[in-house]
Motif scaffolding. Structure first.
Motif, PDB file in Angstrom:
ATOM      1  N   ARG A 164       8.916   5.381   3.951  1.00 37.02           N
ATOM      2  CA  ARG A 164       8.909   6.988   3.690  1.00 37.02           C
ATOM      3  C   ARG A 164      10.403   7.841   2.692  1.00 37.02           C
ATOM      4  NH1 ARG A 164       7.849   4.818   8.335  1.00 37.02           N
ATOM      5  NH2 ARG A 164       6.293   5.839   9.510  1.00 37.02           N
ATOM      6  N   GLY A 220      -4.073  12.427   4.670  1.00 35.87           N
ATOM      7  CA  GLY A 220      -6.614  12.345   4.124  1.00 35.87           C
ATOM      8  C   GLY A 220      -5.848  11.703   3.076  1.00 35.87           C
ATOM      9  N   MET A 221      -5.890  10.130   2.434  1.00 37.37           N
ATOM     10  CA  MET A 221      -5.648   9.611   1.357  1.00 37.37           C
ATOM     11  C   MET A 221      -6.534   8.503   1.715  1.00 37.37           C
ATOM     12  SD  MET A 221      -6.671  11.842  -1.348  1.00 37.37           S
ATOM     13  CE  MET A 221      -6.595  10.634  -2.851  1.00 37.37           C
ATOM     14  N   GLY A 222      -6.265   8.001   3.114  1.00 40.18           N
ATOM     15  CA  GLY A 222      -6.082   6.602   3.728  1.00 40.18           C
ATOM     16  C   GLY A 222      -4.849   6.225   2.850  1.00 40.18           C
ATOM     17  N   LEU A 223      -5.308   4.585   2.449  1.00 39.80           N
ATOM     18  CA  LEU A 223      -4.050   3.911   1.740  1.00 39.80           C
ATOM     19  C   LEU A 223      -4.656   3.573   0.901  1.00 39.80           C
ATOM     20  CD1 LEU A 223      -3.795   3.500   5.062  1.00 39.80           C
ATOM     21  CD2 LEU A 223      -2.378   1.083   4.539  1.00 39.80           C
ATOM     22  N   PHE A 254       3.570   0.566   2.971  1.00 41.09           N
ATOM     23  CA  PHE A 254       3.152  -0.375   3.730  1.00 41.09           C
ATOM     24  C   PHE A 254       3.579  -1.645   2.783  1.00 41.09           C
ATOM     25  CE2 PHE A 254       2.759   1.901   7.680  1.00 41.09           C
ATOM     26  CZ  PHE A 254       2.519   3.082   7.687  1.00 41.09           C
ATOM     27  N   GLN A 270       0.424   5.068   1.320  1.00 43.91           N
ATOM     28  CA  GLN A 270      -0.529   6.576   2.089  1.00 43.91           C
ATOM     29  C   GLN A 270      -0.439   7.128   1.907  1.00 43.91           C
ATOM     30  OE1 GLN A 270       0.222   5.639   6.799  1.00 43.91           O
ATOM     31  NE2 GLN A 270      -1.825   6.497   7.118  1.00 43.91           N
ATOM     32  N   TYR A 315       0.485  -1.291  -0.214  1.00 45.19           N
ATOM     33  CA  TYR A 315      -0.126  -0.625   0.020  1.00 45.19           C
ATOM     34  C   TYR A 315       0.577   1.110   0.381  1.00 45.19           C
ATOM     35  CZ  TYR A 315      -3.802  -3.288   2.022  1.00 45.19           C
ATOM     36  OH  TYR A 315      -4.587  -4.369   1.826  1.00 45.19           O
ATOM     37  N   LEU A 351      -3.890   0.511  -2.710  1.00 42.10           N
ATOM     38  CA  LEU A 351      -3.343   0.131  -2.931  1.00 42.10           C
ATOM     39  C   LEU A 351      -2.576  -1.015  -3.660  1.00 42.10           C
ATOM     40  CD1 LEU A 351      -2.756  -4.475  -1.913  1.00 42.10           C
ATOM     41  CD2 LEU A 351      -5.056  -3.929  -3.104  1.00 42.10           C
TER      42      LEU A 351
END
Lengths: 114, 113
Positions: A110, A40-43, A90, A37, A35, A45
């Motif tokens: 990161r 503000g956009m979530g995860l 992630f 991230q 994923y 796939l």
């Protein structure tokens, strides 16, 4: 009791460079996921795998590649890094038995692309 | 297509008060629903899940969630908030026939002393 391990934790790339984000799990999970991230956009796939030798695209696969030669490892490859790929990545895994098992996540990589 | 919505970007609550973090879903068939929590610079941690059965699901750290099929909601609750509950919370869902989860955008929970 390592779980899902991601390396490196941080990386700065220049535009056009390539790199591989490593992910390994020691739980003998068949399913593995990548994923990204963004704030503000979530995860979202990127790619996933249901077992060694089997991979499939997720929602945002462009610019990425994966391979799954073993149950334990699921590396994510960026071939030509672009600023839009600056994100936190992630890796996750889950057990084979049923679709209701929760995913286990690594602590992320990161990545900044300048 | 699957979708999960978390209508609040941030929820503020005082320590000791009850908290609710909202989630609605659009998943065909029988939904599997999850809540995860993320602390700073860490990966997501599983809190609880709804698969089938009782509509009230209990999970880790005193959290629970209520599944409401008619309102297509799966709100996360806790009777008494702690400062240490401050974190980013994600709702996620999938159809029983899918291999992948769809995540909401996340809700930041801030618990003040």
């Amino acid at each position: 009791n390592a779980g899902v391990t991601q390396t490196p934790k941080f990386r700065i790339l220049k535009i056009g460079q390539s790199m591989t984000l490593q992910c390994t799990q020691d739980m003998n999970h068949n399913y593995m996921y990548w994923y990204r991230q963004d704030p503000g956009m979530g995860l979202k796939l990127i790619y996933y795998s249901v077992g060694a030798g089997i991979t499939d695209k997720g929602e945002v696969p462009n610019g990425y590649n994966v391979s799954r030669s073993t149950t334990e490892d699921f590396p994510l490859r960026l071939e030509l890094a672009a600023p839009s790929q600056t994100s936190v990545y992630f890796c996750a895994s889950r057990q084979w038995v049923g679709t209701e098992q929760p995913q286990h996540f690594g602590d992320g990589t990161r990545l900044s692309i300048l | 297509a699957q979708s999960v919505a978390q209508p609040e970007d941030q929820v503020n609550v005082a320590e000791g008060n009850p908290l609710t973090v909202k989630c609605t879903y659009s998943v065909s068939g029988n939904p599997y629903l999850f809540w995860y929590v993320q602390y700073p610079n860490r990966g997501l941690q599983f809190l609880l899940k709804y698969i089938t059965g009782d509509n009230l699901v209990k999970g880790s750290y005193g959290f629970e969630a209520e599944f409401n099929k008619s309102q297509t909601s799966f709100h996360l609750k806790k009777p008494s908030a702690l400062v240490s509950d401050s974190a980013l919370y994600f709702c996620a869902g999938q159809n029983s026939g899918y291999s992948t989860l769809t995540f909401g955008k996340g809700t930041m929970l801030l618990v003040s002393p």
